[in-house]
Write an enzyme that holds these catalytic residues in place. Structure first.
Site, PDB file in Angstrom:
ATOM      1  N   ASP A  70      26.695  39.901  -9.754  1.00 48.80           N
ATOM      2  CA  ASP A  70      25.410  39.309 -10.148  1.00 48.80           C
ATOM      3  C   ASP A  70      25.411  38.851 -11.609  1.00 48.80           C
ATOM      4  O   ASP A  70      24.581  38.029 -12.002  1.00 48.80           O
ATOM      5  CB  ASP A  70      24.281  40.330  -9.935  1.00 48.80           C
ATOM      6  CG  ASP A  70      24.115  40.693  -8.463  1.00 48.80           C
ATOM      7  OD1 ASP A  70      24.249  39.784  -7.620  1.00 48.80           O
ATOM      8  OD2 ASP A  70      23.886  41.874  -8.155  1.00 48.80           O
TER       9      ASP A  70
ATOM     10  N   ASN B 187      37.658  50.056 -12.030  1.00 48.75           N
ATOM     11  CA  ASN B 187      37.312  51.025 -13.066  1.00 48.75           C
ATOM     12  C   ASN B 187      36.649  52.179 -12.367  1.00 48.75           C
ATOM     13  O   ASN B 187      35.590  52.007 -11.760  1.00 48.75           O
ATOM     14  CB  ASN B 187      36.281  50.447 -14.047  1.00 48.75           C
ATOM     15  CG  ASN B 187      36.887  49.439 -14.961  1.00 48.75           C
ATOM     16  OD1 ASN B 187      38.062  49.504 -15.281  1.00 48.75           O
ATOM     17  ND2 ASN B 187      36.070  48.497 -15.400  1.00 48.75           N
TER      18      ASN B 187
ATOM     19  N   HIS C 132      30.090  55.078  -6.158  1.00 45.23           N
ATOM     20  CA  HIS C 132      30.359  54.464  -4.856  1.00 45.23           C
ATOM     21  C   HIS C 132      31.750  53.829  -4.886  1.00 45.23           C
ATOM     22  O   HIS C 132      32.083  53.145  -5.844  1.00 45.23           O
ATOM     23  CB  HIS C 132      29.297  53.400  -4.549  1.00 45.23           C
ATOM     24  CG  HIS C 132      29.402  52.863  -3.162  1.00 45.23           C
ATOM     25  ND1 HIS C 132      28.679  53.381  -2.101  1.00 45.23           N
ATOM     26  CD2 HIS C 132      30.188  51.891  -2.634  1.00 45.23           C
ATOM     27  CE1 HIS C 132      29.001  52.719  -0.996  1.00 45.23           C
ATOM     28  NE2 HIS C 132      29.913  51.815  -1.301  1.00 45.23           N
TER      29      HIS C 132
ATOM     30  N   HIS D 297      34.393  51.434  -5.050  1.00 49.39           N
ATOM     31  CA  HIS D 297      34.397  49.980  -5.181  1.00 49.39           C
ATOM     32  C   HIS D 297      35.339  49.540  -6.293  1.00 49.39           C
ATOM     33  O   HIS D 297      35.645  50.304  -7.203  1.00 49.39           O
ATOM     34  CB  HIS D 297      32.988  49.459  -5.487  1.00 49.39           C
ATOM     35  CG  HIS D 297      32.518  49.796  -6.874  1.00 49.39           C
ATOM     36  ND1 HIS D 297      32.165  51.077  -7.254  1.00 49.39           N
ATOM     37  CD2 HIS D 297      32.355  49.028  -7.988  1.00 49.39           C
ATOM     38  CE1 HIS D 297      31.789  51.082  -8.534  1.00 49.39           C
ATOM     39  NE2 HIS D 297      31.900  49.853  -9.008  1.00 49.39           N
TER      40      HIS D 297
ATOM     41  N   GLN E 169      36.784  45.578  -8.322  1.00 50.49           N
ATOM     42  CA  GLN E 169      36.327  44.246  -8.667  1.00 50.49           C
ATOM     43  C   GLN E 169      37.443  43.229  -8.538  1.00 50.49           C
ATOM     44  O   GLN E 169      38.623  43.585  -8.460  1.00 50.49           O
ATOM     45  CB  GLN E 169      35.803  44.226 -10.103  1.00 50.49           C
ATOM     46  CG  GLN E 169      34.560  45.063 -10.324  1.00 50.49           C
ATOM     47  CD  GLN E 169      34.006  44.860 -11.737  1.00 50.49           C
ATOM     48  OE1 GLN E 169      33.657  43.750 -12.123  1.00 50.49           O
ATOM     49  NE2 GLN E 169      33.937  45.931 -12.505  1.00 50.49           N
TER      50      GLN E 169
HETATM   51 ZN   LIG Z   1      31.919  49.505 -11.179  1.00 48.77          ZN
END
Ligand SMILES: [Zn+2]
Ligand SMILES: [Zn+2]
Lengths: 352, 352
Positions: free
Chosen positions: A78, A154, A165, A167, A169
């Site tokens: 976002d 990260n 959570h 995840h 990137q």
């Molecule tokens: Zn993150």
């Protein structure tokens, strides 16, 4: 957020570029004082979706709601550093001392699993394999369009990500960034000088020396690089010459899911915490490089965990290191020995 | 601590060295979770000397007691990265992929003032001037012996220093470290190409452009570099060509004490806290370089403050930045404008 692309500037003193992401200054900040990494306490999926903006159905800070995904989930960041707008927030400059170029690209978030309480270390092999397939799919989709596709994670508040959570990137850009550019040049030079792929040559010698190899299976070797900087820095290398992630065969990807899960369990066991780390893939560049000879490249996955002595004491990159030279206290050999000897069963299972 | 020198290793992938300071692994750790920088609450000198290992008469973690100093105080770091022992903890290696060299040198701590509650920003100009003279004396003493003398300060827990007693450090080595080496080469190249000293050339152009200059006096200019990375990164430059710190004249040093104090007050005023920063001097190398032509070098003082939005939110160097390229959110021009416009009177005086 302004509807303009960001730019990068050149530092002529140390030959590095820096992205100036003026777009991002207004993004909400979710991080993070240095704190012990914790998993969210048990809660129902409904509670999760209210609490966690990365969970299925969760509402992100932008106000956008996630799909009710059941496996992996990829969405556009976002507050991206790279965008594809018509205009740029800065004009190109080409002077030796004032060099500035527009940057274009795309930034995505890759959720690994719907359950906020899992990690790559605690997911099962089949679930890890699904993440690997998503990475592959992203490379296939974005590679032809962008010069560099950086997939990274990260993990933990101490490296700036407070949302536990599972995840990672992906940032893809229309140019080859500073560090991949250095790796491109050094591997090319090594090949020209020795007629060997640098990291293949290196792996061959490490295989003989043995003292920094932590774990290996038929297709992959996990080791502490001779030149490692972060306390428990490691590198995962394919055993054969592989230029890019997308060159991996099905068996190699299956084998990767196994060793990746195993090594992350070892990491978690070092301080019996969800071990914070920065993890990133590097392979031959894409875009216009797809038609160039990049056979001197070797795919590798790097892990830069910042912890040194306990779950709460991070390594600081400061003082002498930012002005003169990086330093580590723990020797790479001791780090390798520690990781080799540590249990392969996740500590959380033993506590039960 | 073992009585052996440390070594450094070469990273052939990104052309950087890393010091492996195996000596230091057992040093006591005083730092630091990320926390708001605070000064110690008012206490008598007697209390201070018990509480603070850097204060006059204070006992350090090594068990050594400080002199009852009344001005500045320099002592050898109890857990140094550079030593001058007979033997080295590692053997020299010279392979392209396995390159390791012994490092020798000295590490010192420089206490700026006996009062633990002061900082360079809250000391008076005369007291800052004494620190400048100590720096000069150290360069004069160590320069002939060592290739590189790095004077720097880490201020604040967020950059790894939790002891707020006013102090900096000095590390001197028998070799030119990675970053000064890069600066050496880039300035040399610029001079060969343009016949001008890079940072003089740069300052001249910035003086015309104006938008990144924050403050100047007759002898010094404080600006945000065009290529700054840290949110409020700045550089202090002499207005004339000065190769090394020891080339500064008396008037320039007096002028330095004034502008240094003023700029640090501005920093403290940004978030009304004792602003954490990394500060470091760079000038032409010393040792064997003293007999070489280094006239392409320009002395400069760099400030790398990690704070971005408030006294408690640091910038993280993570993810994309460690794998691909550094990034900043705030533009250098806005940082310069903020620092220009901010008050020149210390916020603590206004609160009284
Ligand atoms: Zn993150
Ligand atoms: Zn300190």
């Amino acid at each position: 957020m302004s509807k303009q692309n960001n730019f990068r500037r050149y530092n002529p003193l140390i030959d590095e570029w820096v992205i100036v992401a003026v777009n991002r200054i207004n993004r909400p900040w979710q991080g993070a004082k240095t704190e012990k990494s914790t998993t969210i306490s048990t809660s129902s999926n409904t509670e999760q979706s209210i609490l966690n903006p990365l969970a299925p159905g969760g509402t992100r800070s932008s106000g956008i709601a996630n799909e009710n995904y059941v496996s992996t989930y990829v969405f556009d960041n976002d507050f991206p550093s790279f965008t594809e707008f018509e205009e740029c927030a800065g004009k190109d400059e080409n002077d030796d001392l004032f060099k500035q170029h527009e940057v274009k690209g795309v930034c995505k978030v890759i959720c690994y699993h719907p359950n906020s309480q899992l990690t790559l270390a605690t997911m099962d092999v089949k679930e890890v394999r699904v993440v690997i397939d998503i990475w592959n799919q992203q490379y296939l989709e974005l590679g032809p369009k962008y010069e560099w596709v950086q997939i990274f994670e990260n993990r933990g508040a101490v490296v700036g990500c407070s949302n536990m959570h599972p995840h990672g990137q992906l940032w893809a850009s229309n140019y080859l960034p500073t560090l991949p550019m250095k790796k491109h040049e050094s591997q090319k030079k090594h090949f020209e000088k020795h007629g060997k792929v640098m990291l293949m040559d290196y792996l061959e010698q490490e295989t003989l020396k043995k003292e920094r190899i932590i774990m290996r299976n038929e297709h992959w070797t996990w080791l502490v690089p001779y030149w490692a900087f972060w306390p428990y820095e490691t590198m995962l290398l394919p055993n054969r010459h592989v230029e890019r992630f997308t060159d991996l065969g099905e068996v190699e990807k299956q084998s990767l899911s196994e060793i990746l899960r195993s090594l992350l369990i070892k990491y978690d066991n070092v301080f019996e915490c969800s071990f914070p780390y920065m993890m990133g893939w590097s392979g031959a560049p894409t875009g216009s490089f797809l038609t160039e000879n990049c056979s001197f490249w070797q795919l590798h996955l790097s892990f830069f965990p910042p912890l040194l002595r306990s779950a709460t004491v991070p390594k600081f990159l400061a003082g002498y290191e930012v002005f003169a030279e990086k330093q580590r206290d723990l020797s790479p050999e001791i780090a390798a020995k520690t990781l080799s000897e540590i249990d392969e069963e996740h500590y959380s299972k033993k506590l039960q």
